[in-house]
Design an enzyme around this catalytic site. Sequence first.
Site, mmCIF file in Angstrom:
data_model
loop_
_atom_site.group_PDB
_atom_site.id
_atom_site.type_symbol
_atom_site.label_atom_id
_atom_site.label_comp_id
_atom_site.label_asym_id
_atom_site.label_seq_id
_atom_site.Cartn_x
_atom_site.Cartn_y
_atom_site.Cartn_z
ATOM 1 N N GLY A 1 0.790 -1.232 0.000
ATOM 2 C CA GLY A 1 0.000 0.000 0.000
ATOM 3 C C GLY A 1 0.818 1.275 0.000
ATOM 4 O O GLY A 1 0.344 2.312 0.464
ATOM 5 N N SER A 2 2.033 1.230 -0.555
ATOM 6 C CA SER A 2 2.821 2.467 -0.569
ATOM 7 C C SER A 2 2.220 3.484 -1.548
ATOM 8 O O SER A 2 2.262 4.693 -1.292
ATOM 9 C CB SER A 2 4.295 2.195 -0.892
ATOM 10 O OG SER A 2 4.448 1.737 -2.202
ATOM 11 N N ARG B 1 -14.484 -16.097 -10.544
ATOM 12 C CA ARG B 1 -13.887 -14.759 -10.650
ATOM 13 C C ARG B 1 -14.974 -13.738 -10.999
ATOM 14 O O ARG B 1 -15.015 -12.638 -10.456
ATOM 15 C CB ARG B 1 -12.822 -14.802 -11.759
ATOM 16 C CG ARG B 1 -11.894 -13.622 -11.790
ATOM 17 C CD ARG B 1 -10.568 -14.015 -12.415
ATOM 18 N NE ARG B 1 -10.694 -14.393 -13.811
ATOM 19 C CZ ARG B 1 -10.542 -13.550 -14.840
ATOM 20 N NH1 ARG B 1 -10.275 -12.284 -14.620
ATOM 21 N NH2 ARG B 1 -10.648 -13.975 -16.072
ATOM 22 N N MET C 1 -3.656 -7.717 -6.869
ATOM 23 C CA MET C 1 -3.076 -8.877 -7.529
ATOM 24 C C MET C 1 -4.106 -9.825 -8.142
ATOM 25 O O MET C 1 -3.912 -11.029 -8.155
ATOM 26 C CB MET C 1 -2.179 -9.640 -6.527
ATOM 27 C CG MET C 1 -1.034 -8.818 -5.981
ATOM 28 S SD MET C 1 -0.010 -8.087 -7.273
ATOM 29 C CE MET C 1 0.947 -9.514 -7.741
ATOM 30 N N ARG C 2 -5.183 -9.267 -8.642
ATOM 31 C CA ARG C 2 -6.177 -10.101 -9.320
ATOM 32 C C ARG C 2 -6.435 -9.524 -10.705
ATOM 33 O O ARG C 2 -6.468 -8.304 -10.863
ATOM 34 C CB ARG C 2 -7.512 -10.096 -8.548
ATOM 35 C CG ARG C 2 -7.476 -10.809 -7.232
ATOM 36 C CD ARG C 2 -8.808 -10.667 -6.535
ATOM 37 N NE ARG C 2 -9.900 -11.313 -7.266
ATOM 38 C CZ ARG C 2 -10.228 -12.593 -7.145
ATOM 39 N NH1 ARG C 2 -9.572 -13.365 -6.325
ATOM 40 N NH2 ARG C 2 -11.228 -13.103 -7.854
ATOM 41 N N LEU D 1 -8.883 -8.534 -13.432
ATOM 42 C CA LEU D 1 -10.310 -8.191 -13.380
ATOM 43 C C LEU D 1 -11.013 -8.684 -14.639
ATOM 44 O O LEU D 1 -10.514 -8.498 -15.755
ATOM 45 C CB LEU D 1 -10.468 -6.683 -13.222
ATOM 46 C CG LEU D 1 -9.985 -6.160 -11.865
ATOM 47 C CD1 LEU D 1 -9.795 -4.653 -11.902
ATOM 48 C CD2 LEU D 1 -10.957 -6.550 -10.752
ATOM 49 N N HIS E 1 1.890 0.353 -13.195
ATOM 50 C CA HIS E 1 2.694 -0.834 -13.503
ATOM 51 C C HIS E 1 4.179 -0.451 -13.485
ATOM 52 O O HIS E 1 4.550 0.597 -14.023
ATOM 53 C CB HIS E 1 2.284 -1.370 -14.878
ATOM 54 C CG HIS E 1 3.012 -2.619 -15.248
ATOM 55 N ND1 HIS E 1 2.690 -3.851 -14.725
ATOM 56 C CD2 HIS E 1 4.075 -2.822 -16.063
ATOM 57 C CE1 HIS E 1 3.509 -4.756 -15.214
ATOM 58 N NE2 HIS E 1 4.368 -4.160 -16.029
ATOM 59 N N ASP F 1 -2.456 -5.354 -18.508
ATOM 60 C CA ASP F 1 -1.452 -4.304 -18.753
ATOM 61 C C ASP F 1 -1.419 -3.816 -20.202
ATOM 62 O O ASP F 1 -0.350 -3.470 -20.725
ATOM 63 C CB ASP F 1 -0.041 -4.795 -18.335
ATOM 64 C CG ASP F 1 0.027 -5.184 -16.868
ATOM 65 O OD1 ASP F 1 -0.719 -4.602 -16.059
ATOM 66 O OD2 ASP F 1 0.816 -6.080 -16.519
ATOM 67 N N GLU G 1 6.620 6.188 -8.851
ATOM 68 C CA GLU G 1 5.176 5.879 -8.862
ATOM 69 C C GLU G 1 4.438 6.806 -7.899
ATOM 70 O O GLU G 1 3.338 7.283 -8.190
ATOM 71 C CB GLU G 1 4.943 4.422 -8.437
ATOM 72 C CG GLU G 1 5.437 3.400 -9.448
ATOM 73 C CD GLU G 1 5.102 1.961 -9.041
ATOM 74 O OE1 GLU G 1 4.596 1.746 -7.924
ATOM 75 O OE2 GLU G 1 5.350 1.073 -9.851
HETATM 76 C C1 GRF Z 1 3.791 -1.290 -7.524
HETATM 77 O O1 GRF Z 1 5.118 -1.470 -7.930
HETATM 78 C C2 GRF Z 1 2.897 -1.231 -8.729
HETATM 79 O O2 GRF Z 1 3.533 -0.739 -9.863
HETATM 80 C C3 GRF Z 1 2.509 -2.659 -8.943
HETATM 81 O O3 GRF Z 1 2.383 -3.201 -7.654
HETATM 82 C C4 GRF Z 1 3.230 -2.470 -6.751
HETATM 83 C C5 GRF Z 1 2.329 -2.036 -5.610
HETATM 84 O O4 GRF Z 1 3.073 -1.515 -4.548
HETATM 85 N N1 GRF Z 1 1.300 -2.782 -9.711
HETATM 86 P P1 GRF Z 1 2.371 -0.879 -3.271
HETATM 87 O O5 GRF Z 1 1.444 -1.934 -2.665
HETATM 88 O O6 GRF Z 1 1.638 0.335 -3.707
HETATM 89 O O7 GRF Z 1 3.511 -0.573 -2.347
#
Ligand code: GRF
Length: 207
Positions: free
Chosen positions: A23-24, A76, A101-102, A104, A120, A156, A185
């Site tokens: 969740g950064s 799903r 991580m799913r 959609l 991404h 993607d 990001e």
């Molecule tokens: C990031 O590197 C993003 O590009 C990818 O997943 C990671 C998520 O990181 N899709 P965080 O959970 O926001 O720290």
Amino acid sequence: MPKKGQRLSTPKIKLAVLGSGTGSNLEAIIKATQNPKYPAYVGVVISDQKEAPALKKATAHQIPAVFVNPKLYESREAYDQMLASMLKEYKVDLVILAGFMRILSPIFVQAFPKKILNIHPSLLPKYPGLHAVKEALASGDSHTGCTVHFVDENVDTGPVIAQTKVPIQKGDTEDSLHSRIKEQEHILYPKVISDMGPSLWIEKLKS
Ligand code: GRF
């Protein structure tokens, strides 16, 4: 008409952030929303992982945090249908994928046309998929980066909105490179959302 000297508040759009991990990016977006002039706020955070730090971070900021357990759904599509209905209930204007991580299904994507963004860790169309940082490192490329794009029905592949380049340094490991990509990001994602805010607000007023 506002009176002379009266401050108008910034119209805000409502975000749903979906994340499975640390969740950064969520944290960077929440931080941006703390500026009163930022045109968006996080209305709900959703995860498919019960212990996701993203949920804890949301709760720490008094943002509704919801764990939607994939094990409770037979497919799903059933899960995604539930998710879409929930986000419609929350009346979100923009869906932000941040490490969700799913994959959609079309059912979800079609429920929010051009309203789902993803980030991404590569310069798409290079290195889509789960191993973007590792593949960039192995490629011998001089740089990689990050991409914010609209989500379409494939992985993607949706239209790119913005990218930032990140140089690959001698001695980089997957971790060191990924953490420098994430630094970018954390700047790029809040900026893209901010840039989209006013037009989404106008669209909302018209609907
Ligand atoms: C990031 O590197 C993003 O590009 C990818 O997943 C990671 C998520 O990181 N899709 P965080 O959970 O926001 O720290």
